[in-house]
Write a protein that holds these residues in place. Structure first.
Motif, PDB file in Angstrom:
ATOM      1  N   HIS A 275       0.781  -1.255  -0.041  1.00  6.47           N
ATOM      2  CA  HIS A 275      -0.036   0.026  -0.008  1.00  6.47           C
ATOM      3  C   HIS A 275       0.737   1.389  -0.034  1.00  6.47           C
ATOM      4  CE1 HIS A 275      -3.043  -3.060   1.274  1.00  6.47           C
ATOM      5  NE2 HIS A 275      -3.869  -2.198   0.692  1.00  6.47           N
ATOM      6  N   THR A 276       1.965   1.300   0.180  1.00  3.42           N
ATOM      7  CA  THR A 276       2.997   2.546  -0.143  1.00  3.42           C
ATOM      8  C   THR A 276       4.168   2.138  -0.676  1.00  3.42           C
ATOM      9  OG1 THR A 276       4.137   4.231   1.224  1.00  3.42           O
ATOM     10  CG2 THR A 276       4.069   1.920   2.057  1.00  3.42           C
ATOM     11  N   LYS A 277       4.864   2.994  -1.612  1.00  7.14           N
ATOM     12  CA  LYS A 277       5.988   3.069  -2.105  1.00  7.14           C
ATOM     13  C   LYS A 277       6.950   3.492  -1.336  1.00  7.14           C
ATOM     14  CE  LYS A 277       3.698   2.980  -6.863  1.00  7.14           C
ATOM     15  NZ  LYS A 277       3.771   3.801  -8.223  1.00  7.14           N
ATOM     16  N   LYS A 278       6.738   3.876  -0.267  1.00  6.52           N
ATOM     17  CA  LYS A 278       7.804   4.632   0.498  1.00  6.52           C
ATOM     18  C   LYS A 278       8.012   3.829   1.837  1.00  6.52           C
ATOM     19  CE  LYS A 278       7.257   9.304  -1.315  1.00  6.52           C
ATOM     20  NZ  LYS A 278       7.130  10.735  -0.781  1.00  6.52           N
ATOM     21  N   LEU A 279       8.074   2.678   1.801  1.00  5.26           N
ATOM     22  CA  LEU A 279       8.472   1.799   3.208  1.00  5.26           C
ATOM     23  C   LEU A 279       9.774   1.563   3.279  1.00  5.26           C
ATOM     24  CD1 LEU A 279       7.337  -0.040   5.325  1.00  5.26           C
ATOM     25  CD2 LEU A 279       7.068  -1.804   3.918  1.00  5.26           C
ATOM     26  N   THR A 280      10.233   1.976   4.496  1.00  6.38           N
ATOM     27  CA  THR A 280      11.739   1.416   4.751  1.00  6.38           C
ATOM     28  C   THR A 280      11.602   0.356   6.049  1.00  6.38           C
ATOM     29  OG1 THR A 280      12.524   3.647   4.195  1.00  6.38           O
ATOM     30  CG2 THR A 280      13.918   2.291   5.410  1.00  6.38           C
ATOM     31  N   VAL A 281      12.338  -0.628   6.078  1.00  5.52           N
ATOM     32  CA  VAL A 281      12.313  -1.754   7.037  1.00  5.52           C
ATOM     33  C   VAL A 281      13.558  -1.761   7.552  1.00  5.52           C
ATOM     34  CG1 VAL A 281      12.061  -4.220   7.407  1.00  5.52           C
ATOM     35  CG2 VAL A 281      10.545  -3.099   5.740  1.00  5.52           C
ATOM     36  N   ILE A 282      13.602  -1.655   9.011  1.00  4.76           N
ATOM     37  CA  ILE A 282      14.911  -1.529   9.463  1.00  4.76           C
ATOM     38  C   ILE A 282      14.747  -2.985  10.346  1.00  4.76           C
ATOM     39  CG2 ILE A 282      16.065  -0.471  11.523  1.00  4.76           C
ATOM     40  CD1 ILE A 282      15.909   1.361   8.920  1.00  4.76           C
ATOM     41  N   ASP A 283      15.465  -3.863  10.061  1.00  8.81           N
ATOM     42  CA  ASP A 283      15.353  -5.168  10.672  1.00  8.81           C
ATOM     43  C   ASP A 283      16.821  -5.364  11.228  1.00  8.81           C
ATOM     44  OD1 ASP A 283      15.357  -7.745  11.511  1.00  8.81           O
ATOM     45  OD2 ASP A 283      14.377  -8.523   9.360  1.00  8.81           O
ATOM     46  N   PRO A 284      16.905  -5.598  12.512  1.00  4.07           N
ATOM     47  CA  PRO A 284      18.234  -5.770  13.181  1.00  4.07           C
ATOM     48  C   PRO A 284      18.705  -7.330  12.834  1.00  4.07           C
ATOM     49  CG  PRO A 284      16.336  -6.123  14.830  1.00  4.07           C
ATOM     50  CD  PRO A 284      15.911  -5.612  13.639  1.00  4.07           C
ATOM     51  N   ALA A 285      17.893  -8.220  12.466  1.00  4.59           N
ATOM     52  CA  ALA A 285      18.424  -9.302  11.987  1.00  4.59           C
ATOM     53  C   ALA A 285      19.592  -9.337  10.901  1.00  4.59           C
ATOM     54  CB  ALA A 285      17.270 -10.370  11.468  1.00  4.59           C
ATOM     55  N   GLU A 286      19.472  -8.290   9.836  1.00  7.39           N
ATOM     56  CA  GLU A 286      20.440  -7.767   9.065  1.00  7.39           C
ATOM     57  C   GLU A 286      21.914  -7.573   9.511  1.00  7.39           C
ATOM     58  OE1 GLU A 286      18.809  -5.147   6.127  1.00  7.39           O
ATOM     59  OE2 GLU A 286      16.878  -6.533   6.243  1.00  7.39           O
ATOM     60  N   TYR A 287      21.639  -7.180  11.107  1.00  4.81           N
ATOM     61  CA  TYR A 287      23.095  -6.574  11.333  1.00  4.81           C
ATOM     62  C   TYR A 287      23.563  -7.256  12.652  1.00  4.81           C
ATOM     63  CZ  TYR A 287      21.469  -2.856   8.368  1.00  4.81           C
ATOM     64  OH  TYR A 287      20.966  -2.207   7.035  1.00  4.81           O
ATOM     65  N   MET A 288      23.099  -8.564  13.041  1.00  3.11           N
ATOM     66  CA  MET A 288      23.605  -9.364  14.186  1.00  3.11           C
ATOM     67  C   MET A 288      24.367 -10.455  13.741  1.00  3.11           C
ATOM     68  SD  MET A 288      19.983  -8.669  16.335  1.00  3.11           S
ATOM     69  CE  MET A 288      20.789  -9.597  18.076  1.00  3.11           C
ATOM     70  N   GLU A 289      25.486 -10.865  14.394  1.00  2.00           N
ATOM     71  CA  GLU A 289      26.181 -11.877  14.085  1.00  2.00           C
ATOM     72  C   GLU A 289      25.603 -13.023  14.507  1.00  2.00           C
ATOM     73  OE1 GLU A 289      29.953 -11.318  15.906  1.00  2.00           O
ATOM     74  OE2 GLU A 289      30.723  -9.557  14.685  1.00  2.00           O
ATOM     75  N   GLU A 290      26.178 -14.034  13.887  1.00  2.00           N
ATOM     76  CA  GLU A 290      25.091 -15.410  13.802  1.00  2.00           C
ATOM     77  C   GLU A 290      25.222 -15.975  15.377  1.00  2.00           C
ATOM     78  OE1 GLU A 290      23.431 -18.621  12.526  1.00  2.00           O
ATOM     79  OE2 GLU A 290      23.962 -17.054  11.422  1.00  2.00           O
ATOM     80  N   ASP A 291      26.075 -15.495  16.325  1.00  2.00           N
ATOM     81  CA  ASP A 291      26.190 -16.239  17.483  1.00  2.00           C
ATOM     82  C   ASP A 291      25.276 -15.551  18.355  1.00  2.00           C
ATOM     83  OD1 ASP A 291      27.699 -13.994  17.839  1.00  2.00           O
ATOM     84  OD2 ASP A 291      29.226 -14.846  18.689  1.00  2.00           O
ATOM     85  N   ALA A 292      24.838 -14.378  18.071  1.00  2.00           N
ATOM     86  CA  ALA A 292      23.899 -13.642  18.624  1.00  2.00           C
ATOM     87  C   ALA A 292      22.491 -14.400  18.545  1.00  2.00           C
ATOM     88  CB  ALA A 292      23.829 -12.205  18.412  1.00  2.00           C
ATOM     89  N   PHE A 293      22.227 -15.126  17.559  1.00  2.00           N
ATOM     90  CA  PHE A 293      21.082 -15.709  17.518  1.00  2.00           C
ATOM     91  C   PHE A 293      20.680 -17.062  18.426  1.00  2.00           C
ATOM     92  CE2 PHE A 293      21.294 -13.143  13.969  1.00  2.00           C
ATOM     93  CZ  PHE A 293      19.972 -12.626  13.653  1.00  2.00           C
ATOM     94  N   GLY A 294      21.794 -17.592  18.814  1.00  6.20           N
ATOM     95  CA  GLY A 294      21.397 -18.840  19.812  1.00  6.20           C
ATOM     96  C   GLY A 294      22.567 -19.397  20.174  1.00  6.20           C
ATOM     97  N   GLY A 295      23.695 -19.086  19.795  1.00  9.43           N
ATOM     98  CA  GLY A 295      25.068 -19.903  20.450  1.00  9.43           C
ATOM     99  C   GLY A 295      25.422 -19.559  21.642  1.00  9.43           C
ATOM    100  N   THR A 296      24.820 -18.558  22.221  1.00  8.94           N
ATOM    101  CA  THR A 296      25.109 -18.194  23.797  1.00  8.94           C
ATOM    102  C   THR A 296      23.668 -17.995  24.413  1.00  8.94           C
ATOM    103  OG1 THR A 296      25.027 -15.812  23.043  1.00  8.94           O
ATOM    104  CG2 THR A 296      27.113 -16.995  23.103  1.00  8.94           C
ATOM    105  N   GLY A 297      22.810 -18.753  24.085  1.00 11.53           N
ATOM    106  CA  GLY A 297      21.595 -18.865  25.032  1.00 11.53           C
ATOM    107  C   GLY A 297      20.241 -18.323  24.202  1.00 11.53           C
ATOM    108  N   GLY A 298      20.397 -17.801  22.874  1.00 10.30           N
ATOM    109  CA  GLY A 298      19.381 -17.273  22.366  1.00 10.30           C
ATOM    110  C   GLY A 298      18.864 -15.990  22.725  1.00 10.30           C
ATOM    111  N   PHE A 299      19.965 -14.822  22.894  1.00 12.37           N
ATOM    112  CA  PHE A 299      19.550 -13.706  23.259  1.00 12.37           C
ATOM    113  C   PHE A 299      19.251 -12.780  22.216  1.00 12.37           C
ATOM    114  CE2 PHE A 299      22.772 -15.428  26.361  1.00 12.37           C
ATOM    115  CZ  PHE A 299      21.859 -15.753  27.261  1.00 12.37           C
TER     116      PHE A 299
END
Length: 339
Positions: A275-299
């Motif tokens: 519904h808009t051509k001016k959407l910007t998505v800020i997704d931290p998943a694109e900027y977090m290293e792999e081990d932050a996703f579960g290697g140290t407890g899923g934080f």
């Protein structure tokens, strides 16, 4: 990077790490003395990380955790606040009027107050039972780290967060990771600011543990510091009013979280993409290293607000300033006179 001092950021990381002991010692003493509930209270930008903690508390503990705007709490009180409560408050300057007032009011009632502020002899520090030094000069995300060491220590003592030792160490490793995230986002920040700095109206969407950052950037940065007209709405509430304002040329930003409510962010994204051509998505998943996703407890879902803070408040803000020509430090009203 634009208006970024690497040495200052590294020095801020060091003084923040040095304050870890004060945060953990305060938590230990609070636990030993006993308490029935927590009140996290501040105003403006200092309230933002507390909002995130409030959302996390709902999912991690049965402890009563209240997140309160300090002026409102002072004006109306709270029936559950008594001498068995603990109040956590924060103001970098140490002289924020409403924050100092609530700290003094609690002190006078015999309610323990933990103050995160620069100097122990500031008005806020002087009103507190416990002082956690907040000495950083660069990196708003460091405020999260101090609050996290304090809050999650308390949950650890309660048995609600047994992962705390690993989590606490994970926090010590964050500064270089956050620096990498800034660098990776720099070009995109410039592109976003160049494209949208003249927009007459923006909608900022985000929810749950990311709501504080959505609120912070839309109000405390764009409205207060850039005088830009914005509307902040949660991903869930978008569909109960604000969606009717979305047209193909409406500027919308979506801040995605990494927790249980990410599915609500994705629902919002599907609608907005259509519904808009001016959407910007800020997704931290694109900027977090792999081990932050579960290697140290899923934080990842807990750390994500820090990454969004470092991207938006530290990088996008200065690029907006560059294109608008409006100094981030210039105010018409705030702290200019009594009101």
């Amino acid at each position: 990077m634009l208006k970024f001092n690497d040495a200052e950021y590294a020095a801020s990381a060091q003084v923040t790490l040095q304050s870890r002991a004060a945060a953990e010692q305060a938590a230990k003493r609070i636990w030993e003395q006993g308490f029935s509930n927590l009140f996290l209270t501040a105003v403006g930008g200092s309230l933002s990380p507390m909002m995130a903690i409030g959302e996390m508390a709902k999912q991690l503990t049965d402890l009563s955790v209240h997140v309160e705007q300090a002026a409102e709490l002072l004006a109306r009180g709270h029936k559950q606040m008594d001498s068995d409560s603990v109040v956590i408050t924060m103001s970098k300057s140490g002289d924020t009027k409403e924050t100092v007032a609530i700290a003094r009011a609690c002190r006078d009632r015999g309610i323990p107050v933990v103050a995160l502020t620069r100097e122990a002899d500031s008005p806020l520090g002087a009103a507190a039972s416990y002082h956690i030094p907040m000495k950083h000069t660069n990196g708003v995300e460091y405020e999260y780290m101090l609050l996290y060491w304090l809050f999650f220590s308390l949950l650890y003592y309660r048995g609600d967060f047994p992962e705390y030792p690993a989590f606490a160490e994970e926090l010590t490793k964050l500064p270089p990771r956050l620096l990498k995230a800034k660098e990776a986002f720099e070009e995109k920040a410039d592109t976003i600011a160049r494209a949208f700095h003249k927009e007459p109206y923006m909608i900022w969407v985000g929810g749950s543990e990311m709501w504080g950052e959505t609120y912070l950037f839309s109000m405390c940065i764009l409205e207060e510091m850039q005088w830009m007209r914005t509307k902040a709405v949660s991903s869930a509430e978008l569909f109960h009013g604000t969606l009717e304002l979305v047209e193909e040329d409406t500027c919308v930003f979506l801040v995605k979280g990494m927790g249980a409510c990410r599915e609500l962010d994705e629902r919002a994204q599907r609608f907005l993409e259509s519904h808009t051509k001016k959407l910007t998505v800020i997704d931290p998943a694109e900027y977090m290293e792999e081990d932050a996703f579960g290697g140290t407890g899923g934080f990842a879902w807990i750390l994500a607000p820090l990454f969004v803070s470092t991207l938006l408040v530290d990088r996008l803000a200065v690029h907006m300033e560059k294109y608008t020509g409006h100094d981030l430090d210039f105010r018409r009203y705030y702290r200019q006179f009594d009101y």
